[in-house]
Write an enzyme that holds these catalytic residues in place. Structure first.
Site, short mmCIF file in Angstrom:
data_model
loop_
_atom_site.label_atom_id
_atom_site.label_comp_id
_atom_site.label_asym_id
_atom_site.label_seq_id
_atom_site.Cartn_x
_atom_site.Cartn_y
_atom_site.Cartn_z
N ARG A 70 0.82 -1.20 0.00
CA ARG A 70 0.00 0.00 0.00
C ARG A 70 0.87 1.26 0.00
O ARG A 70 2.03 1.23 0.37
CB ARG A 70 -0.90 0.03 1.24
CG ARG A 70 -2.00 -1.03 1.24
CD ARG A 70 -2.86 -0.89 2.50
NE ARG A 70 -2.05 -0.89 3.71
CZ ARG A 70 -1.72 0.21 4.39
NH1 ARG A 70 -2.14 1.39 4.00
NH2 ARG A 70 -0.99 0.12 5.48
N LYS A 215 -8.15 -2.83 1.50
CA LYS A 215 -8.03 -1.94 2.64
C LYS A 215 -8.81 -0.64 2.44
O LYS A 215 -9.20 0.01 3.41
CB LYS A 215 -6.55 -1.64 2.92
CG LYS A 215 -5.78 -2.85 3.45
CD LYS A 215 -6.42 -3.45 4.70
CE LYS A 215 -5.57 -4.57 5.28
NZ LYS A 215 -6.23 -5.25 6.42
N HIS A 234 -9.50 -4.72 13.12
CA HIS A 234 -8.45 -5.40 12.36
C HIS A 234 -7.97 -6.57 13.21
O HIS A 234 -7.10 -6.43 14.06
CB HIS A 234 -7.31 -4.42 12.08
CG HIS A 234 -6.24 -4.97 11.20
ND1 HIS A 234 -4.90 -4.77 11.44
CD2 HIS A 234 -6.31 -5.73 10.08
CE1 HIS A 234 -4.18 -5.37 10.50
NE2 HIS A 234 -5.02 -5.96 9.68
N SER A 252 1.84 -7.04 12.18
CA SER A 252 2.60 -8.01 11.40
C SER A 252 3.74 -8.60 12.23
O SER A 252 4.47 -7.88 12.92
CB SER A 252 3.16 -7.34 10.16
OG SER A 252 3.93 -8.23 9.39
N LYS A 256 -0.67 -13.35 14.57
CA LYS A 256 -2.14 -13.27 14.50
C LYS A 256 -2.73 -14.37 13.61
O LYS A 256 -3.67 -15.06 14.00
CB LYS A 256 -2.53 -11.88 13.98
CG LYS A 256 -4.02 -11.69 13.73
CD LYS A 256 -4.34 -10.22 13.52
CE LYS A 256 -3.68 -9.64 12.29
NZ LYS A 256 -4.36 -9.97 11.03
N THR A 257 -2.18 -14.51 12.41
CA THR A 257 -2.70 -15.51 11.48
C THR A 257 -2.36 -16.92 11.93
O THR A 257 -3.20 -17.83 11.93
CB THR A 257 -2.15 -15.27 10.06
OG1 THR A 257 -2.56 -13.97 9.63
CG2 THR A 257 -2.67 -16.30 9.09
N ASP A 271 -8.67 -11.48 9.11
CA ASP A 271 -8.13 -10.12 9.07
C ASP A 271 -9.08 -9.00 9.48
O ASP A 271 -8.66 -8.06 10.14
CB ASP A 271 -7.61 -9.83 7.66
CG ASP A 271 -6.67 -8.65 7.61
OD1 ASP A 271 -5.77 -8.56 8.46
OD2 ASP A 271 -6.83 -7.80 6.71
N ARG A 335 2.16 -12.22 -1.82
CA ARG A 335 0.82 -12.47 -1.29
C ARG A 335 0.07 -13.48 -2.14
O ARG A 335 0.40 -13.73 -3.30
CB ARG A 335 0.02 -11.17 -1.28
CG ARG A 335 0.51 -10.11 -0.32
CD ARG A 335 -0.07 -10.30 1.05
NE ARG A 335 0.33 -9.26 1.98
CZ ARG A 335 -0.23 -9.09 3.17
NH1 ARG A 335 -1.22 -9.87 3.56
NH2 ARG A 335 0.20 -8.15 3.99
#
Length: 564
Positions: A70, A215, A234, A252, A256-257, A271, A335
């Site tokens: 981004r 986003k 988030h 990041s 989390k994932t 997410d 990604r």
């Protein structure tokens, strides 16, 4: 959903595309099928960034050109009667740069000049699994793989739901053009991701990165939902066999994932989620996972999700389509997007759950002074949520020899649209109403800071998460942790009691105390930016307070180096 080829003049009128400025088109395909997208991507005569390439996984990969992430400094919101009082404008950590109406009109003309008269794809979809809280999203683009990305990431409507579909928000993606006169317009560069709240419209130009679509809509949800008292977060979410829901917040690198992908629990989403009167609901219909160093052994769910209909971005591949996930020469931010049903262990048929029983804030503390797990009051949870702390290790910059603290409000600062305290107030209110427990889990360093200590054991972290989710952590005895005034467990099954109090893992206790006090000072300094509103002033009392020495004097029956 099958592709439908429509006469351009008819579809412009029938779908109301002219309301967004689309007056002419060579052709329009609304909600193309995956088969159509595959054909258009791989046979694209333009080549370069518009063209997709077949990989060994039978999935297409594309490159996003100069921008492989981004461009937050090129994010703009038009100032008007609706937005001026509600938006969290730049100046205190926000990326929401104000844009005047005249400049908006110029960018809109640039965008429409690129799109009008072209072969266009229109993707109509939902953002939000709960019909009561979701918004209808429309993407208009001339790039097949951008339509593919949107089809993967948003919730796909049925044919019946498409009959009377009128978008609540539209994105015009004109990645082939840019604001070449940006200097005279007074904006930062040729790139623009601009939103107009009153017109319910986003313009994208100068960047091919797919994540701007995802986003961009998340930021819009972060505007409308909090103003209605609905949580917009988030975070990832999963559900246990008994139906209990858990949320995982984290920046990041905090896990989390990884930690929300639990074989014992079903994934709700990875997410973006909302929290309304009915419970937790996923915003998305897919996942957007990082691929750097991806392996089947370490992340089998993501690896196995890469198959036909998935869309890879910026991975390195050879002439035979073999992908090297370890190669970050294009970007470390490689990604893959894929529809959520590519994951087997998911909540079905709707990506939603009840009110969360447990909320986990994940931090990677490279200073090595925070406990592996702490229990938070609703007020402490609100403070930690607003702080959004993690730490990065020393990088390659000359002279940088110690960890760097990173504070991202609500663990998603770049995507916030209203003031961060609004999200925090909603979270705390819902926690109290539904009796949610909150914990801070440190997946970072122990026994010393980065370079001296070592990472928390993945085994210990998983045992801690298991104890939180099955409720057994509440059966232990607790002690106060200095400065931050958290409660930390004295014992947990399977975890060395020494690890639970980080001070006990450091050889040099004085150095530990100084480092803890230093980090506490960073928290206090960072939080000052929230004291422009009453709720931020109120929460200062729930951040770090007494120094280790002062705190110790209040515990006069314990020596300074006593374990908690």
């Amino acid at each position: 959903m099958s592709s439908t080829l429509l006469e351009p003049s008819e579809v412009i009128k029938a779908l109301g595309l002219n309301q967004s400025g689309i007056e002419t088109a060579n052709s329009i395909i609304r909600n193309p099928s995956y088969e159509t997208l595959f054909a258009h991507e791989t046979n694209n005569p333009e080549g370069e960034w518009a063209k997709g390439h077949l990989t060994e996984f039978d999935a297409v990969t594309v490159d996003t050109g100069r921008f492989t992430g981004r461009s937050p400094r090129d994010k703009y919101i038009v100032v008007d009667e609706e937005s001026k009082e509600n938006i969290w404008w730049e100046g205190t950590g926000s990326d929401n740069t104000p844009l005047d109406q005249k400049t908006w009109e110029s960018l809109k003309t640039t965008t429409l000049d690129q799109l009008n008269g072209k072969d266009l794809y229109v993707v109509d979809a939902f953002c939000g699994a709960n019909p009561n809280s979701r918004i209808k999203v429309r993407l208009i683009t001339e790039i097949a793989w951008k339509a593919h990305f949107a089809k993967n990431m948003f919730i796909r409507p049925s044919e019946e739901e498409l009959k009377d579909f009128t978008p609540d928000w539209t994105i015009l993606d004109s990645c082939k053009t840019s604001a070449k006169d940006f200097e005279s317009l007074g904006i930062r560069s040729e790139v623009y991701v601009a939103a107009h709240v009153s017109e319910r419209l986003t313009l994208i130009g100068g960047t091919w990165y797919g994540g701007e679509i995802k986003k961009g809509i998340f930021s819009i949800m972060n505007y409308f939902l909090p103003l209605k008292g609905v949580g917009s977060f988030h975070c990832s979410a999963n559900q246990g066999e008994s139906g209990d829901t858990a949320l995982f917040f984290g920046l990041s690198g905090t896990g989390k994932t990884t930690l929300s992908a639990d074989p014992k629990r079903k994934l709700i989403g990875d997410d973006e989620h909302g929290w309304d009167d009915e419970g937790i609901f996923n915003f998305e219909g897919g996942c957007y996972a990082k691929c750097i160093n991806l392996s089947k052994e370490n992340e089998p769910d993501i690896y196995n999700a890469i198959r036909r209909d998935a869309l890879l971005e910026n991975v390195v591949f050879d002439e035979n389509g073999n992908v090297d996930f370890t190669d970050g020469s294009k970007t470390e931010n490689t990604r893959v997007s894929y529809p959520i049903h590519h994951i087997d262990n998911i909540v079905q048929p709707v990506s939603a759950g009840g009110h969360p029983k447990n909320i986990v804030f994940l931090t990677c503390d490279a200073f090595g002074v925070l406990p592996p797990v702490s229990r938070l009051t609703p007020e402490q949870a609100e403070y930690q949520y607003l702080s959004g702390y993690t730490a990065k290790v020393a990088g390659t910059e000359i002279g940088v020899k110690e960890p760097t603290a990173v504070f991202s409000p609500c663990f998603g600062g770049p995507f916030l649209t209203v003031h961060p305290t609004k999200y925090g107030e909603i979270l705390a209110k819902k926690m109290r109403k539904h009796g949610s427990n909150a914990y801070l889990v440190n997946t970072g360093w122990t026994a010393g800071a980065y370079g001296k200590g070592h990472r928390m054991s993945i085994r210990d972290t998983r045992l801690i998460i298991d104890a939180i989710l099955d409720g057994s952590i509440e059966q232990t005895t607790w002690a106060k942790f200095p400065l931050f005034n958290f409660e930390i467990p004295k014992t947990l099954p399977g975890v060395d009691a020494k690890v639970l109090n980080p001070r006990n893992t450091w050889e040099n206790k004085e150095e530990y105390d100084k480092t803890l006090e230093k980090l506490a000072g960073m928290f206090v300094e960072n939080f000052e930016k929230f004291t422009d509103v009453e709720s931020g002033q109120r929460l200062m009392a729930y951040g770090p307070g007494l120094s280790p020495q002062a705190w110790q004097k209040n515990q006069s029956d314990k020596p300074l180096n006593a374990p908690l």
